[in-house]
Design a protein around this motif. Structure first.
Motif, PDB file in Angstrom:
ATOM      1  N   TRP A 288       0.856  -1.185   0.000  1.00 45.16           N
ATOM      2  CA  TRP A 288       0.000   0.000   0.000  1.00 45.16           C
ATOM      3  C   TRP A 288       0.888   1.228   0.000  1.00 45.16           C
ATOM      4  CZ3 TRP A 288      -2.897   1.784   5.026  1.00 45.16           C
ATOM      5  CH2 TRP A 288      -3.521   3.020   4.779  1.00 45.16           C
ATOM      6  N   THR A 289       0.740   2.044  -1.028  1.00 43.01           N
ATOM      7  CA  THR A 289       1.469   3.304  -1.146  1.00 43.01           C
ATOM      8  C   THR A 289       0.484   4.454  -1.035  1.00 43.01           C
ATOM      9  OG1 THR A 289       3.160   2.325  -2.581  1.00 43.01           O
ATOM     10  CG2 THR A 289       2.951   4.727  -2.608  1.00 43.01           C
ATOM     11  N   SER A 290       0.759   5.388  -0.124  1.00 43.04           N
ATOM     12  CA  SER A 290      -0.065   6.590   0.012  1.00 43.04           C
ATOM     13  C   SER A 290       0.672   7.790  -0.544  1.00 43.04           C
ATOM     14  CB  SER A 290      -0.422   6.847   1.485  1.00 43.04           C
ATOM     15  OG  SER A 290      -1.601   6.181   1.834  1.00 43.04           O
ATOM     16  N   MET A 291      -0.043   8.621  -1.291  1.00 34.98           N
ATOM     17  CA  MET A 291       0.495   9.883  -1.780  1.00 34.98           C
ATOM     18  C   MET A 291      -0.025  11.003  -0.892  1.00 34.98           C
ATOM     19  SD  MET A 291       0.115   9.712  -5.905  1.00 34.98           S
ATOM     20  CE  MET A 291       0.643   8.285  -6.843  1.00 34.98           C
ATOM     21  N   VAL A 292       0.886  11.822  -0.382  1.00 32.91           N
ATOM     22  CA  VAL A 292       0.498  12.930   0.486  1.00 32.91           C
ATOM     23  C   VAL A 292       1.260  14.177   0.075  1.00 32.91           C
ATOM     24  CG1 VAL A 292      -0.053  11.433   2.442  1.00 32.91           C
ATOM     25  CG2 VAL A 292       2.244  12.356   2.212  1.00 32.91           C
ATOM     26  N   GLY A 293       0.772  15.297   0.538  1.00 30.63           N
ATOM     27  CA  GLY A 293       1.414  16.571   0.244  1.00 30.63           C
ATOM     28  C   GLY A 293       0.425  17.701   0.415  1.00 30.63           C
ATOM     29  N   PRO A 294       0.898  18.932   0.392  1.00 27.86           N
ATOM     30  CA  PRO A 294       0.000  20.087   0.554  1.00 27.86           C
ATOM     31  C   PRO A 294      -1.008  20.178  -0.583  1.00 27.86           C
ATOM     32  CG  PRO A 294       2.331  20.713   0.753  1.00 27.86           C
ATOM     33  CD  PRO A 294       2.299  19.330   0.220  1.00 27.86           C
ATOM     34  N   ASN A 295      -2.026  20.996  -0.368  1.00 28.84           N
ATOM     35  CA  ASN A 295      -2.992  21.255  -1.429  1.00 28.84           C
ATOM     36  C   ASN A 295      -2.272  21.790  -2.665  1.00 28.84           C
ATOM     37  OD1 ASN A 295      -5.102  20.539   0.251  1.00 28.84           O
ATOM     38  ND2 ASN A 295      -5.468  22.629   0.949  1.00 28.84           N
ATOM     39  N   GLY A 296      -2.689  21.292  -3.833  1.00 26.29           N
ATOM     40  CA  GLY A 296      -2.087  21.752  -5.076  1.00 26.29           C
ATOM     41  C   GLY A 296      -0.744  21.127  -5.401  1.00 26.29           C
ATOM     42  N   ALA A 297      -0.380  20.058  -4.674  1.00 21.35           N
ATOM     43  CA  ALA A 297       0.921  19.422  -4.896  1.00 21.35           C
ATOM     44  C   ALA A 297       0.957  18.601  -6.176  1.00 21.35           C
ATOM     45  CB  ALA A 297       1.279  18.541  -3.704  1.00 21.35           C
ATOM     46  N   GLY A 298      -0.208  18.200  -6.705  1.00 17.41           N
ATOM     47  CA  GLY A 298      -0.260  17.376  -7.909  1.00 17.41           C
ATOM     48  C   GLY A 298      -0.559  15.917  -7.632  1.00 17.41           C
ATOM     49  N   LYS A 299      -0.992  15.592  -6.426  1.00 14.73           N
ATOM     50  CA  LYS A 299      -1.235  14.199  -6.035  1.00 14.73           C
ATOM     51  C   LYS A 299      -2.309  13.547  -6.895  1.00 14.73           C
ATOM     52  CE  LYS A 299      -2.452  15.456  -1.898  1.00 14.73           C
ATOM     53  NZ  LYS A 299      -2.313  16.928  -2.023  1.00 14.73           N
ATOM     54  N   SER A 300      -3.466  14.179  -6.982  1.00 16.99           N
ATOM     55  CA  SER A 300      -4.565  13.592  -7.741  1.00 16.99           C
ATOM     56  C   SER A 300      -4.233  13.531  -9.227  1.00 16.99           C
ATOM     57  CB  SER A 300      -5.852  14.394  -7.522  1.00 16.99           C
ATOM     58  OG  SER A 300      -6.281  14.291  -6.183  1.00 16.99           O
ATOM     59  N   THR A 301      -3.530  14.534  -9.718  1.00 19.68           N
ATOM     60  CA  THR A 301      -3.133  14.535 -11.133  1.00 19.68           C
ATOM     61  C   THR A 301      -2.212  13.366 -11.427  1.00 19.68           C
ATOM     62  OG1 THR A 301      -3.336  16.940 -11.224  1.00 19.68           O
ATOM     63  CG2 THR A 301      -2.046  15.895 -12.963  1.00 19.68           C
ATOM     64  N   LEU A 302      -1.263  13.101 -10.540  1.00 15.96           N
ATOM     65  CA  LEU A 302      -0.354  11.969 -10.736  1.00 15.96           C
ATOM     66  C   LEU A 302      -1.113  10.651 -10.676  1.00 15.96           C
ATOM     67  CD1 LEU A 302       2.427  10.740 -11.098  1.00 15.96           C
ATOM     68  CD2 LEU A 302       2.804  10.999  -8.631  1.00 15.96           C
ATOM     69  N   LEU A 303      -2.040  10.526  -9.732  1.00 14.61           N
ATOM     70  CA  LEU A 303      -2.811   9.290  -9.640  1.00 14.61           C
ATOM     71  C   LEU A 303      -3.621   9.068 -10.911  1.00 14.61           C
ATOM     72  CD1 LEU A 303      -3.226   7.099  -7.381  1.00 14.61           C
ATOM     73  CD2 LEU A 303      -5.449   8.167  -7.000  1.00 14.61           C
ATOM     74  N   ARG A 304      -4.211  10.136 -11.448  1.00 16.56           N
ATOM     75  CA  ARG A 304      -4.961  10.016 -12.691  1.00 16.56           C
ATOM     76  C   ARG A 304      -4.046   9.633 -13.856  1.00 16.56           C
ATOM     77  NH1 ARG A 304     -10.005  11.935 -13.280  1.00 16.56           N
ATOM     78  NH2 ARG A 304      -9.563  12.576 -15.419  1.00 16.56           N
ATOM     79  N   ALA A 305      -2.839  10.144 -13.852  1.00 20.94           N
ATOM     80  CA  ALA A 305      -1.878   9.767 -14.896  1.00 20.94           C
ATOM     81  C   ALA A 305      -1.533   8.286 -14.794  1.00 20.94           C
ATOM     82  CB  ALA A 305      -0.623  10.625 -14.794  1.00 20.94           C
ATOM     83  N   LEU A 306      -1.360   7.784 -13.570  1.00 21.51           N
ATOM     84  CA  LEU A 306      -1.070   6.362 -13.386  1.00 21.51           C
ATOM     85  C   LEU A 306      -2.228   5.494 -13.865  1.00 21.51           C
ATOM     86  CD1 LEU A 306       0.582   6.381  -9.833  1.00 21.51           C
ATOM     87  CD2 LEU A 306       1.731   6.009 -12.020  1.00 21.51           C
ATOM     88  N   ALA A 307      -3.449   6.025 -13.764  1.00 17.47           N
ATOM     89  CA  ALA A 307      -4.635   5.285 -14.197  1.00 17.47           C
ATOM     90  C   ALA A 307      -4.894   5.419 -15.693  1.00 17.47           C
ATOM     91  CB  ALA A 307      -5.859   5.755 -13.418  1.00 17.47           C
ATOM     92  N   GLY A 308      -4.144   6.280 -16.365  1.00 17.30           N
ATOM     93  CA  GLY A 308      -4.388   6.522 -17.791  1.00 17.30           C
ATOM     94  C   GLY A 308      -5.542   7.458 -18.044  1.00 17.30           C
ATOM     95  N   LEU A 309      -5.925   8.234 -17.036  1.00 16.65           N
ATOM     96  CA  LEU A 309      -7.066   9.149 -17.158  1.00 16.65           C
ATOM     97  C   LEU A 309      -6.639  10.597 -17.353  1.00 16.65           C
ATOM     98  CD1 LEU A 309      -9.234   7.675 -14.246  1.00 16.65           C
ATOM     99  CD2 LEU A 309      -9.470   7.242 -16.707  1.00 16.65           C
ATOM    100  N   GLN A 310      -5.346  10.865 -17.329  1.00 15.08           N
ATOM    101  CA  GLN A 310      -4.823  12.218 -17.444  1.00 15.08           C
ATOM    102  C   GLN A 310      -3.804  12.278 -18.576  1.00 15.08           C
ATOM    103  OE1 GLN A 310      -5.367  15.286 -15.572  1.00 15.08           O
ATOM    104  NE2 GLN A 310      -4.247  15.922 -17.406  1.00 15.08           N
ATOM    105  N   HIS A 311      -4.036  13.154 -19.540  1.00 16.65           N
ATOM    106  CA  HIS A 311      -3.060  13.314 -20.614  1.00 16.65           C
ATOM    107  C   HIS A 311      -1.750  13.819 -20.034  1.00 16.65           C
ATOM    108  CE1 HIS A 311      -1.322  14.205 -24.509  1.00 16.65           C
ATOM    109  NE2 HIS A 311      -1.024  15.426 -24.056  1.00 16.65           N
ATOM    110  N   CYS A 312      -0.653  13.205 -20.436  1.00 17.29           N
ATOM    111  CA  CYS A 312       0.652  13.588 -19.911  1.00 17.29           C
ATOM    112  C   CYS A 312       1.722  13.189 -20.906  1.00 17.29           C
ATOM    113  CB  CYS A 312       0.914  12.904 -18.561  1.00 17.29           C
ATOM    114  SG  CYS A 312       0.963  11.095 -18.643  1.00 17.29           S
ATOM    115  N   THR A 313       2.884  13.754 -20.727  1.00 12.69           N
ATOM    116  CA  THR A 313       4.058  13.270 -21.433  1.00 12.69           C
ATOM    117  C   THR A 313       4.841  12.385 -20.472  1.00 12.69           C
ATOM    118  OG1 THR A 313       5.324  15.238 -20.796  1.00 12.69           O
ATOM    119  CG2 THR A 313       4.180  15.306 -22.913  1.00 12.69           C
ATOM    120  N   GLY A 314       5.730  11.581 -21.015  1.00 14.45           N
ATOM    121  CA  GLY A 314       6.383  10.558 -20.234  1.00 14.45           C
ATOM    122  C   GLY A 314       5.685   9.236 -20.469  1.00 14.45           C
TER     123      GLY A 314
END
Length: 270
Positions: A37-63
């Motif tokens: 189990w890996t938890s992502m944490v950080g201040p508001n606006g850190a990009g946590k949800s965006t990164l999770l969506r990228a891992l799920a293939g739900l967020q357009h990204c490069t890389g």
């Protein structure tokens, strides 16, 4: 990118997300071990949800993102949906659907087009609804539920997929403390069964119960390490501007607020 060793469930390489003129994620590299189990944490606006969506293939990204050693884009959609389950924030679901039917949506990747649900589908849905303590209201419509009850049904939908990898964005939203504790026990049970769980949490004390923690700030990965490691604790305290202190209580690591005023804190006028 080289194929992943079997010990990794997900890997992000050079993930960058830009929306308009704003860069949300800056070349993030992150490896998620399988069966943990890996938890992502950080201040508001850190990009946590965006990164999770990228891992799920739900967020357009490069890389590039790899799931179990294959590029996310190389997975057939149905096979990927059986392998990776998603629980997002504020997901829209028709309020007139019954709780049972909402949970059954999690079985769609296992069903042929327009097929009648199988005995295995019904068994998976019952197991998921019982695990989230939502079985007793299976015939109620989603619109009749409170926010916390609705969240438990959406969690049941994600569990019904029976995917080896589960990504959850703010899964504790609207849950009271007892049901947060139930969620924690559920995640631990999933990991004990060999599942991989990745969660974005605002509740730092609960995030500290994970196996590993990924700490983000300003769109960058600041630290990734074992949740019980002192270097992880110091990184957490630093990313929150020393406004929290990590210590043990009742055999668990918890984040306690530091009451020393921050220079930027709001002070109401007298």
């Amino acid at each position: 990118m080289n194929p992943l060793p079997p010990s990794l469930a997900l890997q992000a390489e050079g993930i960058r997300v830009q929306i308009g003129q704003r860069t949300i994620l800056h070349d993030v590299h992150l490896s998620i071990p399988a069966g943990r189990w890996t938890s992502m944490v950080g201040p508001n606006g850190a990009g946590k949800s965006t990164l999770l969506r990228a891992l799920a293939g739900l967020q357009h990204c490069t890389g590039q993102v790899q799931l179990q050693g294959r590029s996310l884009h190389d997975w057939p959609r149905r096979e990927r949906a059986r392998t990776l389950s998603w629980l997002g924030q504020n997901e829209a679901t028709a309020d007139d659907l019954s709780v049972y039917d909402v949970a059954m949506l999690g079985r769609l990747p296992h069903q042929a087009w327009l097929a009648v649900p199988s005995a295995a589908d019904h068994a998976a849905v019952e197991q998921a609804l019982r695990a989230t303590q939502a079985w007793d209201w299976r015939r109620r419509s989603l619109g009749q539920l409170s926010g916390g009850e609705r969240q438990r049904v959406l969690l049941a939908r994600a569990l019904a997929v029976q995917a080896p990898v589960l990504l959850m964005d703010e899964p504790l939203a609207n849950l009271d403390p007892p049901h947060q504790a139930d969620w924690l026990l559920l995640v631990r049970a999933l990991v004990a069964q060999g599942h991989t769980v990745v969660s974005v949490l605002h509740e730092v004390s609960l995030a500290l119960q994970a196996d590993d923690i990924a700490i983000l700030a300003e769109g960058r990965l600041q630290h990734h390490g074992c949740a019980s490691d002192s270097t992880t604790h110091r990184a957490l305290e630093q990313v929150f501007d020393q406004r929290i202190h990590i210590q043990q209580a009742a055999g668990m690591w918890v984040a306690l607020p530091c009451l020393t005023p921050h220079p930027a804190a709001f002070h109401p006028s007298h």
